[in-house]
Design an enzyme around this catalytic site. Structure first.
Site, PDB file in Angstrom:
ATOM      1  N   HIS A 138       0.870  -1.182   0.000  1.00  0.00           N
ATOM      2  CA  HIS A 138       0.000   0.000   0.000  1.00  0.00           C
ATOM      3  C   HIS A 138       0.909   1.235   0.000  1.00  0.00           C
ATOM      4  O   HIS A 138       2.020   1.194   0.530  1.00  0.00           O
ATOM      5  CB  HIS A 138      -0.829  -0.043   1.283  1.00  0.00           C
ATOM      6  CG  HIS A 138      -1.907   0.988   1.392  1.00  0.00           C
ATOM      7  ND1 HIS A 138      -1.661   2.290   1.757  1.00  0.00           N
ATOM      8  CD2 HIS A 138      -3.249   0.907   1.215  1.00  0.00           C
ATOM      9  CE1 HIS A 138      -2.805   2.965   1.793  1.00  0.00           C
ATOM     10  NE2 HIS A 138      -3.787   2.151   1.471  1.00  0.00           N
ATOM     11  N   ASP A 215       2.902  -4.347   8.219  1.00  0.00           N
ATOM     12  CA  ASP A 215       1.678  -3.561   8.066  1.00  0.00           C
ATOM     13  C   ASP A 215       0.508  -4.546   8.170  1.00  0.00           C
ATOM     14  O   ASP A 215       0.237  -5.304   7.240  1.00  0.00           O
ATOM     15  CB  ASP A 215       1.737  -2.856   6.705  1.00  0.00           C
ATOM     16  CG  ASP A 215       0.386  -2.332   6.235  1.00  0.00           C
ATOM     17  OD1 ASP A 215      -0.628  -2.531   6.934  1.00  0.00           O
ATOM     18  OD2 ASP A 215       0.361  -1.733   5.141  1.00  0.00           O
ATOM     19  N   GLN A 218      -4.647  -5.196   6.860  1.00  0.00           N
ATOM     20  CA  GLN A 218      -5.613  -6.143   6.274  1.00  0.00           C
ATOM     21  C   GLN A 218      -5.562  -7.509   6.945  1.00  0.00           C
ATOM     22  O   GLN A 218      -6.321  -8.410   6.565  1.00  0.00           O
ATOM     23  CB  GLN A 218      -5.360  -6.303   4.773  1.00  0.00           C
ATOM     24  CG  GLN A 218      -5.532  -5.032   3.972  1.00  0.00           C
ATOM     25  CD  GLN A 218      -6.987  -4.541   3.931  1.00  0.00           C
ATOM     26  OE1 GLN A 218      -7.933  -5.276   4.205  1.00  0.00           O
ATOM     27  NE2 GLN A 218      -7.169  -3.282   3.589  1.00  0.00           N
ATOM     28  N   LYS A 241     -10.654  -0.779  10.185  1.00  0.00           N
ATOM     29  CA  LYS A 241     -10.809  -2.005   9.381  1.00  0.00           C
ATOM     30  C   LYS A 241     -11.170  -3.199  10.262  1.00  0.00           C
ATOM     31  O   LYS A 241     -11.434  -4.292   9.775  1.00  0.00           O
ATOM     32  CB  LYS A 241      -9.527  -2.278   8.594  1.00  0.00           C
ATOM     33  CG  LYS A 241      -9.230  -1.147   7.603  1.00  0.00           C
ATOM     34  CD  LYS A 241      -8.109  -1.497   6.691  1.00  0.00           C
ATOM     35  CE  LYS A 241      -7.502  -0.284   6.038  1.00  0.00           C
ATOM     36  NZ  LYS A 241      -8.207   0.185   4.854  1.00  0.00           N
ATOM     37  N   CYS A 379      -4.764   2.470  -3.679  1.00  0.00           N
ATOM     38  CA  CYS A 379      -3.537   2.975  -3.044  1.00  0.00           C
ATOM     39  C   CYS A 379      -2.404   1.970  -3.200  1.00  0.00           C
ATOM     40  O   CYS A 379      -1.580   1.793  -2.288  1.00  0.00           O
ATOM     41  CB  CYS A 379      -3.747   3.319  -1.577  1.00  0.00           C
ATOM     42  SG  CYS A 379      -4.834   4.714  -1.342  1.00  0.00           S
TER      43      CYS A 379
END
Ligand code: PMP
Length: 421
Positions: A138, A215, A218, A241, A379
């Site tokens: 991302h 990261d 997700q 999220k 993104c």
């Protein structure tokens, strides 16, 4: 037809029962009609819907415990501070961290990565040093590193992705070197759904003396995360999220690493003492939290973590994976539709293009059916460049989605085909 009893032979024993109707009733946004049709929400990778418990927790802060944190002796401020600080232990539990003081509250994944880039990497890197990312990141895990490269003279290296959208360990090995100081990877790709082999990447990064940032934006919504088992040095995610509010998230790093880092933002609430001659900082995590924080959002993040903790996460995971299989099969049967991101280890995301129509037209027509999907580069422009496409349409699945949602998407896509095909 009644659902098979939990011990029925019709129900595979590995998949625990999940009361989807009850779970969906927790999310008030699902009860609305959109463009005259019941809402089908397939955009949870962008932001997840919020359960009533989270909405109530945020409302309670503003309606009852409305005060600034850390600074007041009055009762409301004490209540707000307790509610706010209690969330650190909840995040600690969610991530399997050792101590609540290892949890820094931030605006979200983006701010967490910028914090590590500016506070850990910038003072330590110089010309010749390398930062390693992958081809599926991302922008939030690309641009902060490019900025550090500009500031320090370090350079950015990129592990390529395969045609399926996977990251291969041989390619990681090839790109790693003795000058690699930071490795920064997504746990799960937002554009393709690929799950990265984080543990194996951690071992490789550490073998060359580099730090690993993961990261988790997700991943946290879909899988149990244990930062100790993953072996990473930094882990971050965004609350919105994971069924929580927008504008808040968390960064985890071991206490010793946080101790060594200097803050990159100064202001109130992050100091021990201030004079014009010299300022000393509060201990971590507070030294990284300058200014009035997102108090209600943070308390809402705590409520989201409590909400998840009440659910059977194995059952949720099994449900989401079964739905991904169902949707993958259903979309593959639509002529002229191509799925992007077909790695073996994958979750939640279906990125696709259609010969018949541009992704933006797909999104608009699907929306007229009450189906919310996302279109664009997500993104992750380098992913689009890698595959030679300008954009994709992306349907992303969450715990509250059903086969009926996927069927509605398929009906809408067949309509796209009729109109443009
Ligand atoms: N990384 C990934 C993989 C993401 O999906 C996102 C959100 N789309 C981000 C980082 C950035 O998250 P936020 O905008 O909440 O900071």
């Amino acid at each position: 037809m009644p659902a098979p009893a939990p011990d029925s032979p019709d129900r595979p024993s590995a998949v625990p029962a999940l009361d989807l109707a009850r779970l969906r009733a927790d999310f008030p946004a699902l009860a609305q009609e959109v463009r005259g049709q019941p809402l089908v929400y397939l955009d949870s990778a962008a932001t997840a819907l919020k359960p009533q418990a989270v909405i109530d927790a945020v409302t309670r802060v503003y309606a009852r415990d409305c005060a600034n944190v850390h600074r007041g002796v009055h009762l409301l401020s004490q209540r707000a501070t307790e509610a706010y600080e209690a969330v650190r232990a909840k995040v600690q539990g969610l991530l399997g961290a050792a101590d609540p003081s290892e949890i820094v509250f931030v605006r979200g994944t983006t701010e967490a990565i910028n914090l590590v880039a500016q506070s850990w990497a910038r003072p330590r890197l110089g010309p010749g040093d390398e930062i390693l990312i992958t081809g599926l990141e991302h922008h939030a895990n690309i641009v902060p590193w490019q900025m550090v490269c500009e500031q320090t003279g370090a350079s950015l290296r990129v592990v390529p992705i395969t045609d399926a959208g996977a990251v291969q360990l041989e390619d990681v090995d090839q790109a790693l070197g003795e000058r690699t100081r930071v490795v920064a990877v997504a746990h799960v790709s937002n554009a393709l759904g690929t799950v990265l082999p984080v543990r194996a990447i951690a071992d490789r990064a550490h073998a060359v003396g580099a730090k690993l940032l993961v990261d988790g934006a997700q991943a946290v919504p879909h899988m149990e995360v244990d930062v100790t088992a993953l072996g990473c040095d930094f882990y971050c995610f965004s609350a919105h999220k994971v069924y929580g509010p927008t504008g808040v998230g968390a960064l985890w790093a071991p206490r010793a690493v946080l101790e060594e880092m200097s803050p990159y933002q100064g202001g109130g609430d992050m100091i021990r003492s201030v004079s014009f001659e010299r300022t000393t900082y509060a201990p971590p995590p507070h030294k990284f939290e300058a200014g009035t924080p997102n108090i209600a959002g943070t308390v809402g993040m705590g409520a989201a973590i409590d909400y998840l903790a009440e659910l059977d996460r194995d059952a949720l995971h099994a449900h989401e994976q079964a739905l991904l299989d169902y949707a993958t099969q259903a979309l593959s049967e639509i002529p002229g539709l191509r799925l992007w991101g077909t790695a073996a280890a994958k979750l939640s995301v279906l990125s696709f293009t259609m010969d018949a129509a541009h992704p933006h037209d797909i999104g608009t027509i699907v929306d007229s059916h009450g189906v919310a999907i996302r279109t664009g580069h997500h993104c992750a422009q380098p992913v689009m460049t890698r595959f030679g496409i300008p954009a994709t349409a992306r349907a992303s699945l969450s715990i509250y989605n059903t086969r009926e949602d996927v069927d509605a998407l398929v009906r809408a896509l067949l309509h796209v085909q009729e109109m443009f095909g």
